[in-house]
Motif scaffolding. Structure first.
Motif, PDB file in Angstrom:
ATOM      1  N   SER A 207       0.878  -1.218   0.127  1.00 29.11           N
ATOM      2  CA  SER A 207      -0.031   0.043  -0.105  1.00 29.11           C
ATOM      3  C   SER A 207       1.021   1.256  -0.121  1.00 29.11           C
ATOM      4  O   SER A 207       1.779   1.372   0.997  1.00 29.11           O
ATOM      5  CB  SER A 207      -0.958  -0.103   1.259  1.00 29.11           C
ATOM      6  OG  SER A 207      -1.640   1.089   1.201  1.00 29.11           O
ATOM      7  N   ALA A 208       0.506   2.068  -0.978  1.00 22.96           N
ATOM      8  CA  ALA A 208       1.340   3.249  -1.058  1.00 22.96           C
ATOM      9  C   ALA A 208       0.401   4.617  -1.360  1.00 22.96           C
ATOM     10  O   ALA A 208       0.292   5.021  -2.558  1.00 22.96           O
ATOM     11  CB  ALA A 208       2.396   3.278  -2.174  1.00 22.96           C
ATOM     12  N   GLU A 213      -4.183   4.049   7.935  1.00 21.25           N
ATOM     13  CA  GLU A 213      -4.862   2.810   8.392  1.00 21.25           C
ATOM     14  C   GLU A 213      -5.789   2.336   7.316  1.00 21.25           C
ATOM     15  O   GLU A 213      -6.864   1.755   7.640  1.00 21.25           O
ATOM     16  CB  GLU A 213      -5.482   2.918   9.735  1.00 21.25           C
ATOM     17  CG  GLU A 213      -4.288   3.337  10.781  1.00 21.25           C
ATOM     18  CD  GLU A 213      -4.729   3.087  12.150  1.00 21.25           C
ATOM     19  OE1 GLU A 213      -5.951   3.384  12.521  1.00 21.25           O
ATOM     20  OE2 GLU A 213      -3.792   2.994  13.137  1.00 21.25           O
ATOM     21  N   LEU A 214      -5.644   2.600   6.078  1.00 20.94           N
ATOM     22  CA  LEU A 214      -6.448   2.022   5.037  1.00 20.94           C
ATOM     23  C   LEU A 214      -6.474   0.535   4.651  1.00 20.94           C
ATOM     24  O   LEU A 214      -7.610  -0.041   4.682  1.00 20.94           O
ATOM     25  CB  LEU A 214      -5.727   2.562   3.887  1.00 20.94           C
ATOM     26  CG  LEU A 214      -6.477   2.077   2.514  1.00 20.94           C
ATOM     27  CD1 LEU A 214      -7.870   3.124   2.199  1.00 20.94           C
ATOM     28  CD2 LEU A 214      -5.773   2.354   1.233  1.00 20.94           C
ATOM     29  N   VAL A 226       2.540  -7.896   3.777  1.00 19.71           N
ATOM     30  CA  VAL A 226       1.991  -6.926   3.761  1.00 19.71           C
ATOM     31  C   VAL A 226       3.193  -5.690   3.892  1.00 19.71           C
ATOM     32  O   VAL A 226       3.923  -5.726   4.911  1.00 19.71           O
ATOM     33  CB  VAL A 226       0.748  -6.328   4.843  1.00 19.71           C
ATOM     34  CG1 VAL A 226       0.415  -5.256   4.942  1.00 19.71           C
ATOM     35  CG2 VAL A 226      -0.048  -7.458   4.669  1.00 19.71           C
ATOM     36  N   ILE A 227       3.320  -5.082   2.567  1.00 19.20           N
ATOM     37  CA  ILE A 227       4.236  -3.802   2.839  1.00 19.20           C
ATOM     38  C   ILE A 227       3.454  -2.533   2.773  1.00 19.20           C
ATOM     39  O   ILE A 227       2.720  -2.115   1.982  1.00 19.20           O
ATOM     40  CB  ILE A 227       5.141  -4.128   1.491  1.00 19.20           C
ATOM     41  CG1 ILE A 227       5.437  -5.398   1.311  1.00 19.20           C
ATOM     42  CG2 ILE A 227       6.250  -3.042   1.424  1.00 19.20           C
ATOM     43  CD1 ILE A 227       6.484  -6.049   2.226  1.00 19.20           C
ATOM     44  N   ASP A 228       3.869  -1.712   3.839  1.00 16.69           N
ATOM     45  CA  ASP A 228       3.308  -0.659   4.191  1.00 16.69           C
ATOM     46  C   ASP A 228       4.305   0.701   3.696  1.00 16.69           C
ATOM     47  O   ASP A 228       5.403   0.983   4.100  1.00 16.69           O
ATOM     48  CB  ASP A 228       3.068  -0.346   5.747  1.00 16.69           C
ATOM     49  CG  ASP A 228       2.316   0.878   5.664  1.00 16.69           C
ATOM     50  OD1 ASP A 228       2.131   1.796   4.990  1.00 16.69           O
ATOM     51  OD2 ASP A 228       1.865   0.936   7.028  1.00 16.69           O
ATOM     52  N   VAL A 229       3.951   1.360   2.620  1.00 13.12           N
ATOM     53  CA  VAL A 229       4.751   2.321   1.701  1.00 13.12           C
ATOM     54  C   VAL A 229       4.352   3.985   2.219  1.00 13.12           C
ATOM     55  O   VAL A 229       4.435   4.753   1.870  1.00 13.12           O
ATOM     56  CB  VAL A 229       4.895   2.200   0.526  1.00 13.12           C
ATOM     57  CG1 VAL A 229       6.065   2.984  -0.197  1.00 13.12           C
ATOM     58  CG2 VAL A 229       5.218   0.972   0.037  1.00 13.12           C
ATOM     59  N   GLY A 240       1.268   4.443   9.407  1.00 15.26           N
ATOM     60  CA  GLY A 240       1.318   4.058   7.793  1.00 15.26           C
ATOM     61  C   GLY A 240      -0.041   3.805   7.093  1.00 15.26           C
ATOM     62  O   GLY A 240      -0.927   4.191   7.715  1.00 15.26           O
ATOM     63  N   ASP A 241      -0.047   3.129   5.812  1.00 19.33           N
ATOM     64  CA  ASP A 241      -1.262   2.950   5.543  1.00 19.33           C
ATOM     65  C   ASP A 241      -2.071   1.682   5.953  1.00 19.33           C
ATOM     66  O   ASP A 241      -3.168   1.178   5.785  1.00 19.33           O
ATOM     67  CB  ASP A 241      -1.207   2.516   3.931  1.00 19.33           C
ATOM     68  CG  ASP A 241      -0.909   3.625   2.936  1.00 19.33           C
ATOM     69  OD1 ASP A 241      -0.672   4.781   3.398  1.00 19.33           O
ATOM     70  OD2 ASP A 241      -0.880   3.539   1.890  1.00 19.33           O
ATOM     71  N   VAL A 242      -1.599   1.101   7.054  1.00 20.50           N
ATOM     72  CA  VAL A 242      -1.578  -0.435   7.374  1.00 20.50           C
ATOM     73  C   VAL A 242      -2.135  -0.185   8.842  1.00 20.50           C
ATOM     74  O   VAL A 242      -1.288   0.444   9.732  1.00 20.50           O
ATOM     75  CB  VAL A 242      -0.767  -1.323   7.217  1.00 20.50           C
ATOM     76  CG1 VAL A 242      -1.008  -2.703   7.889  1.00 20.50           C
ATOM     77  CG2 VAL A 242      -0.484  -1.581   5.606  1.00 20.50           C
TER      78      VAL A 242
END
Lengths: 283, 283
Positions: A207-208, A213-214, A226-229, A240-242
């Protein structure tokens, strides 16, 4: 047991390699130098610049800072870039973003010499990603993601990967890099009808978006990577987005924010400065 | 009722526009000229070249053919390209593929002046697709697909689209163009674990693999739009990637082969020659 995919060990590996290259370069009287060009003093930009300077110093790369007022005349800014293109003692050029309103990103991108473009800003270097050219100088954030996946031996070939976000700086080049690694890639974004349909079946979700917290536990399958960009703030704390805690309980591996992808990008820049210097000095 | 998405009307529209631009250019003493450069005489390449020449003549573009033996020395070939780059009477350069073994695609791509590169061969022009630069000179086949979708008013924003095939000439630039149009895009290829999982839920399936009759009715959902960018032969007859009859019975719209996307590409080339000439002559 969930693996926390920390960025530091990845950065360390890249920096060790960069340090060795710097040593080799100095033996042939080549002193790798990065010019950092900034207009204005956007706070996030300045603090990223300071982090980049620290990283460069750590591996023995000299930094020259070129700073303009936010009100800089476009021609003066482009003229400075042309001077750096010509300067044989400068091997890499990093233009800090965001650019002030007086400057067009496209004009700036087209002005930097692609052989010194150590953050993949120029169309030429972006095009080399489409062509899967291994030695291209590419945007640092997607390359940091690829370095992290490689470091933790996360297989990509044939895997179902979702990239959320389709900017020209992260989402799109990352999609291309993952395709080059033979993953099956779905690129999702704000206009996507149903993101869960994709993310819930993906082996890897990246997620970028910058939307805090999407990505929740409900968005991923058991055991996903899961990779949080993303990077933002919640209650004054960087996040982040996560939605980290709940996602970590379900995923097999996840990057923290801070301490994940973001801690690798300046190491990628350092690596690309040495790569650019190597090509220029051995010509 | 299934719509047959024929290429001819799309090509006609592009060519009408190109003809008008040629007329305008001639008024300012600019005579748009395309140089076609070929080494060897691959049969498919020669017949495509002939089709391109016919299209250019139709809209009033002059064609210069530069033909080398298949055994051409690389430096001689590149030298010819450099000459065409310099030649102010040549506005577009088309390098026929496949190239013989003596020539590297990368060396050739890097040698063509991007402003004359009317088939999106150079890294710079590919990079402009990543950047969503509307006026870029781009690879003709993916642009032909986009022109066809536009002509038949097939909406892309928010649609779920599958692209099968991830070559740097078609699949990857097409994925980028569809993302630029705000579709949600999944790029599938030979390493994809389960293509049906993607294609059966897609609003639009675009296949560009060259694998004869790869896409069957079972691969698509009712009412999908199916675009066939493949070309091959079955029992001596030209066919595409799509098993036409059964897919047409289920899809809402489908391109035929021949007569679909393939009949638009030379019109895209003509349009891009006029675009390149316009920029060069009005400088």
């Amino acid at each position: 047991m969930t693996t926390e995919l920390r960025g530091k060990p990845v950065a360390r590996q890249l920096l060790d390699r960069a340090s060795k290259t710097v040593e080799d370069l100095k033996k042939i009287d080549c002193f790798p130098t990065l010019a950092i060009v900034r207009a204005g003093s956007d706070q996030a930009s300045v603090s990223y610049e300071n982090a980049a300077i620290k990283t460069m110093e750590r591996v023995g790369i000299t930094v020259e800072s070129v700073v303009f007022e936010e009100t800089v005349n476009a021609e003066a800014f482009l003229q400075a870039l042309r001077g750096l293109n010509q300067n044989k003692n400068v091997h890499g050029i990093l233009v800090m973003q965001p650019l002030p309103g007086t400057l067009s990103r496209n004009d700036v991108a087209r002005c930097v010499d692609p052989s010194k473009d150590i953050d993949g800003l120029t169309p030429e270097n972006l095009g080399l990603v489409v062509e899967n050219e291994k030695n291209a100088l590419v945007p640092s954030t997607p390359k940091a993601v690829m370095a992290l996946l490689d470091h933790y031996a996360i297989e990509l070939e044939g895997k179902d990967v979702c990239v959320i976000g389709s900017s020209p700086v992260v989402g799109k080049p990352l999609t291309l890099m993952l395709l080059n690694a033979e993953a099956t890639v779905s690129n999702l974004h704000i206009k996507t009808k149903d993101t869960k349909r994709y993310t819930q079946e993906a082996d890897i979700v990246i997620s970028a978006t910058g939307v805090v917290e999407l990505v929740t536990a409900d968005d991923i399958k058991d055991g996903a990577v899961v990779i949080d960009v993303g990077f933002g703030y919640k209650d004054g704390k960087p996040v982040g987005d996560v939605k980290y805690d709940e996602v970590a309980a379900k995923a097999s591996a996840v990057t923290p924010v801070p301490g994940g992808v973001g801690s690798i990008t300046t190491a990628v820049l350092a690596e690309q400065v040495t790569q650019a210097a190597w090509r220029q000095c051995s010509e």
